[in-house]
Scaffold this motif. Structure first.
Motif, PDB file in Angstrom:
ATOM      1  N   ARG A  50      -7.220  10.035  -2.729  1.00  0.00           N
ATOM      2  CA  ARG A  50      -5.766   8.921  -2.352  1.00  0.00           C
ATOM      3  C   ARG A  50      -5.293   8.821  -4.274  1.00  0.00           C
ATOM      4  O   ARG A  50      -6.816   9.498  -4.674  1.00  0.00           O
ATOM      5  N   ARG A  51      -4.432   8.677  -4.508  1.00  0.00           N
ATOM      6  CA  ARG A  51      -3.665   8.063  -5.738  1.00  0.00           C
ATOM      7  C   ARG A  51      -4.995   7.037  -6.106  1.00  0.00           C
ATOM      8  O   ARG A  51      -4.943   6.254  -5.393  1.00  0.00           O
TER       9      ARG A  51
ATOM     10  N   GLN B  66      -0.342   7.129   2.887  1.00  0.00           N
ATOM     11  CA  GLN B  66      -1.725   7.742   2.684  1.00  0.00           C
ATOM     12  C   GLN B  66      -1.888   9.657   2.245  1.00  0.00           C
ATOM     13  O   GLN B  66      -2.424  10.127   1.760  1.00  0.00           O
TER      14      GLN B  66
ATOM     15  N   GLU C  91       0.956  -1.042   0.252  1.00  0.00           N
ATOM     16  CA  GLU C  91       0.007  -0.048  -0.085  1.00  0.00           C
ATOM     17  C   GLU C  91       1.012   1.066   0.256  1.00  0.00           C
ATOM     18  O   GLU C  91       1.989   1.059   0.547  1.00  0.00           O
TER      19      GLU C  91
ATOM     20  N   LYS D 292      -1.163  11.899  -2.531  1.00  0.00           N
ATOM     21  CA  LYS D 292      -2.543  12.069  -3.210  1.00  0.00           C
ATOM     22  C   LYS D 292      -2.592  12.400  -4.311  1.00  0.00           C
ATOM     23  O   LYS D 292      -1.461  12.825  -5.580  1.00  0.00           O
TER      24      LYS D 292
END
Length: 224
Positions: free
Chosen positions: A216-217, A138, A135, A141
């Motif tokens: 989020r990406r 966070q 992952e 972006k």
């Protein structure tokens, strides 16, 4: 350690062995579907495909039975099905290949090997899914900013990005509202996620309170 139950057929296939392989294929396909279903929302059609795929591959392998010409024809048929299907994500493709591999194992009579590998791969899949392996942080972006056409988008937000981001890259510029506005798409990495609102407020002051979207990406790159 693992032996095939079809070793003693001497070129022939008994109904007992065929039914046993089919039952094991369906059972393992059901296990694969349940494991995949635990990772989140998925369609009923895809779940049914995962259940049926091992037994279908098993049937094909039993019908081929070492015939080279038939093997080439089957390979061509699978290629046509692949190119006429809707592209899926990398995770979906991996699970489909997993189900096909189980079907290959049961089709050649290696039922114990198929069961063990289903258990091992299923446990690894669940462990990776529940963990945070792979992952992005966070702080990464996607930022979309709308500005009026008279503003110079090349440098207008440079000081804001320098203040709040450690990395910023302009990905795309698009005209909108009949060419009277620009939409700027950025990939950014925030220095501190707690300052995201402050950054957006400064951008709103700079772009005349037009639309600003930060999220989020996107993960479209996972498609094969």
């Amino acid at each position: 350690m693992f032996t095939s139950i079809l070793n003693n057929t001497e070129g022939s296939l008994t109904i007992q062995n065929a039914l046993l392989c089919a039952v094991v294929s369906l059972a393992l396909g059901l296990v694969i579907a349940l494991v995949y279903g635990l990772q989140g929302a998925c369609s009923k059609n895809f779940m049914m495909t995962l259940v049926m795929l091992p037994v279908l591959v098993q049937m094909v392998i039993m019908l081929v039975n070492g015939n080279l010409g038939t093997s080439v024809a089957v390979l061509g048929a699978f290629s046509l099905v692949r190119f006429r299907s809707v592209p899926g994500t990398s995770k979906e493709m991996a699970v489909i290949f997993f189900a096909m591999a189980v079907g290959l194992a049961t089709g050649t009579g290696f039922l114990g090997f198929a069961a063990v590998m289903t258990l091992v791969v299923g446990v690894v899949f669940l462990a990776l899914e529940k963990s945070r392996f792979g992952e992005w942080k966070q702080e990464r972006k996607d930022l979309r900013i709308t500005i009026a056409e008279h503003l110079d988008y090349t440098e207008i937000f440079d000081d804001i990005f320098q203040k709040y981001t450690s990395k910023c890259c302009l990905q795309k510029v698009k005209t909108t509202n009949l060419g009277s506005m620009y939409e700027l798409d950025y990939h950014i990495t925030l220095k501190d996620v707690r300052q995201e609102k402050e950054m957006l407020d400064e951008i709103r002051c700079r772009n005349g309170n037009l639309t600003v979207i930060c999220g989020r990406r996107a993960t479209v790159q996972e498609e094969l």
